[in-house]
Design a protein around this motif. Structure first.
Motif, mmCIF file in Angstrom:
data_model
loop_
_atom_site.group_PDB
_atom_site.id
_atom_site.type_symbol
_atom_site.label_atom_id
_atom_site.label_comp_id
_atom_site.label_asym_id
_atom_site.label_seq_id
_atom_site.Cartn_x
_atom_site.Cartn_y
_atom_site.Cartn_z
ATOM 1 N N LYS A 59 -19.604 13.728 -32.653
ATOM 2 C CA LYS A 59 -19.008 12.509 -32.106
ATOM 3 C C LYS A 59 -19.826 11.278 -32.479
ATOM 4 O O LYS A 59 -21.057 11.345 -32.466
ATOM 5 N N PRO A 60 -19.168 10.147 -32.732
ATOM 6 C CA PRO A 60 -19.928 8.911 -32.942
ATOM 7 C C PRO A 60 -20.726 8.556 -31.677
ATOM 8 O O PRO A 60 -20.278 8.843 -30.560
ATOM 9 N N VAL A 61 -21.885 7.984 -31.870
ATOM 10 C CA VAL A 61 -22.736 7.620 -30.733
ATOM 11 C C VAL A 61 -23.014 6.111 -30.763
ATOM 12 O O VAL A 61 -23.499 5.585 -31.764
ATOM 13 N N PHE A 62 -22.693 5.453 -29.659
ATOM 14 C CA PHE A 62 -22.920 4.010 -29.501
ATOM 15 C C PHE A 62 -23.978 3.807 -28.422
ATOM 16 O O PHE A 62 -24.148 4.659 -27.559
ATOM 17 N N ARG A 63 -24.633 2.665 -28.469
ATOM 18 C CA ARG A 63 -25.621 2.402 -27.412
ATOM 19 C C ARG A 63 -25.673 0.918 -27.091
ATOM 20 O O ARG A 63 -25.459 0.049 -27.939
ATOM 21 N N PHE A 64 -25.977 0.645 -25.826
ATOM 22 C CA PHE A 64 -26.273 -0.727 -25.398
ATOM 23 C C PHE A 64 -27.734 -0.681 -24.976
ATOM 24 O O PHE A 64 -28.134 0.203 -24.219
ATOM 25 N N ALA A 65 -28.542 -1.641 -25.489
ATOM 26 C CA ALA A 65 -30.002 -1.506 -25.340
ATOM 27 C C ALA A 65 -30.651 -2.781 -24.811
ATOM 28 O O ALA A 65 -31.366 -3.463 -25.539
ATOM 29 N N PRO A 66 -30.416 -3.116 -23.552
ATOM 30 C CA PRO A 66 -30.991 -4.358 -23.026
ATOM 31 C C PRO A 66 -32.483 -4.230 -22.696
ATOM 32 O O PRO A 66 -32.994 -3.131 -22.491
ATOM 33 N N ARG B 60 -14.790 4.457 -26.783
ATOM 34 C CA ARG B 60 -13.508 5.018 -26.334
ATOM 35 C C ARG B 60 -12.543 5.178 -27.496
ATOM 36 O O ARG B 60 -11.881 6.206 -27.639
ATOM 37 N N ARG B 61 -12.462 4.131 -28.319
ATOM 38 C CA ARG B 61 -11.497 4.173 -29.431
ATOM 39 C C ARG B 61 -11.854 5.233 -30.459
ATOM 40 O O ARG B 61 -10.995 5.823 -31.080
ATOM 41 N N TYR B 62 -13.143 5.473 -30.659
ATOM 42 C CA TYR B 62 -13.585 6.445 -31.661
ATOM 43 C C TYR B 62 -13.802 7.844 -31.061
ATOM 44 O O TYR B 62 -14.270 8.730 -31.738
ATOM 45 N N GLY B 63 -13.507 7.980 -29.771
ATOM 46 C CA GLY B 63 -13.756 9.271 -29.118
ATOM 47 C C GLY B 63 -15.246 9.587 -29.122
ATOM 48 O O GLY B 63 -15.659 10.739 -29.286
ATOM 49 N N GLY B 64 -16.073 8.535 -28.968
ATOM 50 C CA GLY B 64 -17.517 8.726 -29.082
ATOM 51 C C GLY B 64 -18.237 8.693 -27.750
ATOM 52 O O GLY B 64 -17.630 8.671 -26.678
ATOM 53 N N ARG B 65 -19.565 8.698 -27.821
ATOM 54 C CA ARG B 65 -20.418 8.666 -26.625
ATOM 55 C C ARG B 65 -20.994 7.271 -26.466
ATOM 56 O O ARG B 65 -21.208 6.565 -27.437
ATOM 57 N N PHE B 66 -21.284 6.911 -25.214
ATOM 58 C CA PHE B 66 -21.864 5.595 -24.927
ATOM 59 C C PHE B 66 -23.187 5.801 -24.203
ATOM 60 O O PHE B 66 -23.233 6.406 -23.125
ATOM 61 N N LEU B 67 -24.267 5.337 -24.812
ATOM 62 C CA LEU B 67 -25.593 5.488 -24.209
ATOM 63 C C LEU B 67 -26.119 4.132 -23.750
ATOM 64 O O LEU B 67 -25.785 3.098 -24.336
ATOM 65 N N LEU B 68 -26.963 4.182 -22.756
ATOM 66 C CA LEU B 68 -27.679 2.985 -22.318
ATOM 67 C C LEU B 68 -29.157 3.251 -22.586
ATOM 68 O O LEU B 68 -29.653 4.350 -22.305
#
Ligand code: GLU
Length: 297
Positions: free
Chosen positions: A3-10, A32-40
């Motif tokens: 799965k694609p992996v995205f992250r928000f890194a504040p 969501r659109r890519y069926g991926g994961r969202f990391l913080l």
């Protein structure tokens, strides 16, 4: 397929504002659109400026916006050993040198070179490029000063790197429609960038690259203000034999006068907006995201 992996890194050095909300929501939207994961990821290497209450506020603000993320959250301050290992690998390749200069030394070095009338080159953030003073120090002198406990940073040695890697570096950028484009990275415009700071045993560039690889991040979505930093990240990924994610640098949310939002300004802080009765739904709409469907009960 993974799965694609995205992250928000504040960084927890202030309250999140609308610009952070946009970045976090955009990452979530892509995931969501890519069926991926969202990391913080909490980027708290700057132990003097980062504060636990700001970190708590990040979780609170993001949850209030309706975002969810995977646990455990990676906190950079818990992983200095990973960054140190990456640094040792760079050191082993002979592409770094210690720098004992203070800000004042650097300013004086630059002024001295500018005395001839020619302006000294600046990096993409507008800071003068390091004039290379410490590059000239002999090995014996370096050992003596380090042995005596003198505070020092470590810089990438641009000259050694150019000889080692003469070919241009490239990376892939993607847009909101999923179209890709190949761009050339120009890391040299950062000069001999600091890779390990004097006051903390890593740097933004080094930790981001190590973490993106360790967390399997495939898509980096962040603001335009970090676009030039990508050049440095691509160089480090090549040096450390790490994969290069795809990149998307979004427009910044500006204040009514057209300036970039800043953490020190309170007006667009999510907490302020919340206290004023603004709803997460209104924020999503204001930032151009579709409202989340109301969960059916
Ligand atoms: N920690 C950085 C910031 O708060 C973002 C780093 C990144 O997305 O690569 O500006």
């Amino acid at each position: 397929m993974t799965k694609p992996v995205f992250r928000f890194a504040p960084s927890p050095n202030g309250r999140l504002h609308l610009g952070h909300a946009y970045s976090a929501l955009l990452n979530d939207d892509f995931a969501r659109r890519y069926g991926g994961r969202f990391l913080l990821r909490i980027e708290d290497i700057d132990i003097t400026r980062c504060r636990p209450e700001f970190e708590r506020a990040i979780y609170e603000d993001l949850a209030w916006l309706g975002l969810g993320w995977e646990r455990p959250v990676r906190r950079q301050s818990e992983h200095f050993a990973d960054y140190h290992a990456a640094f040792l690998s760079l050191k082993g390749r002979g592409v770094v040198y210690p720098c004992f200069c203070s800000r004042k030394d650097i300013a004086e070095g630059v002024a001295c070179r500018e005395a001839g009338g020619e302006p000294w080159p600046r990096d993409p953030d507008g800071a003068p490029l390091y004039p290379g003073t410490c590059r000239e120090i002999s090995m014996g002198e370096i050992q003596r000063r380090i042995g005596a406990g003198e505070a020092h940073a470590w810089r990438l040695d641009g000259m050694a790197l150019r000889a080692l890697m003469p070919v241009p570096h490239t990376y892939r950028r993607f847009d909101r429609e999923g179209r890709e484009q190949i761009l050339e990275a120009r890391p040299w415009r950062w000069g001999d960038a600091v890779i390990v700071r004097k006051d903390t045993p890593t740097s933004y560039h080094l930790s981001v690259v190590v973490d993106d690889a360790l967390q399997g991040v495939t898509h980096v979505v962040r603001g335009r203000d970090l676009e030039a930093a990508t050049d440095m990240h691509v160089l480090l990924q090549t040096l450390l034999a790490l994969p290069t994610p795809l990149y998307h640098h979004h427009e910044l949310v500006l204040d009514p006068t057209g300036d970039k939002l800043a953490k020190r300004r309170r007006s667009e802080a999510l907490a302020e907006l919340r206290a004023d009765g603004v709803t997460p739904h209104a924020i999503r709409q204001r930032l151009g995201f579709d409202p989340q469907p109301t969960p059916s009960t």
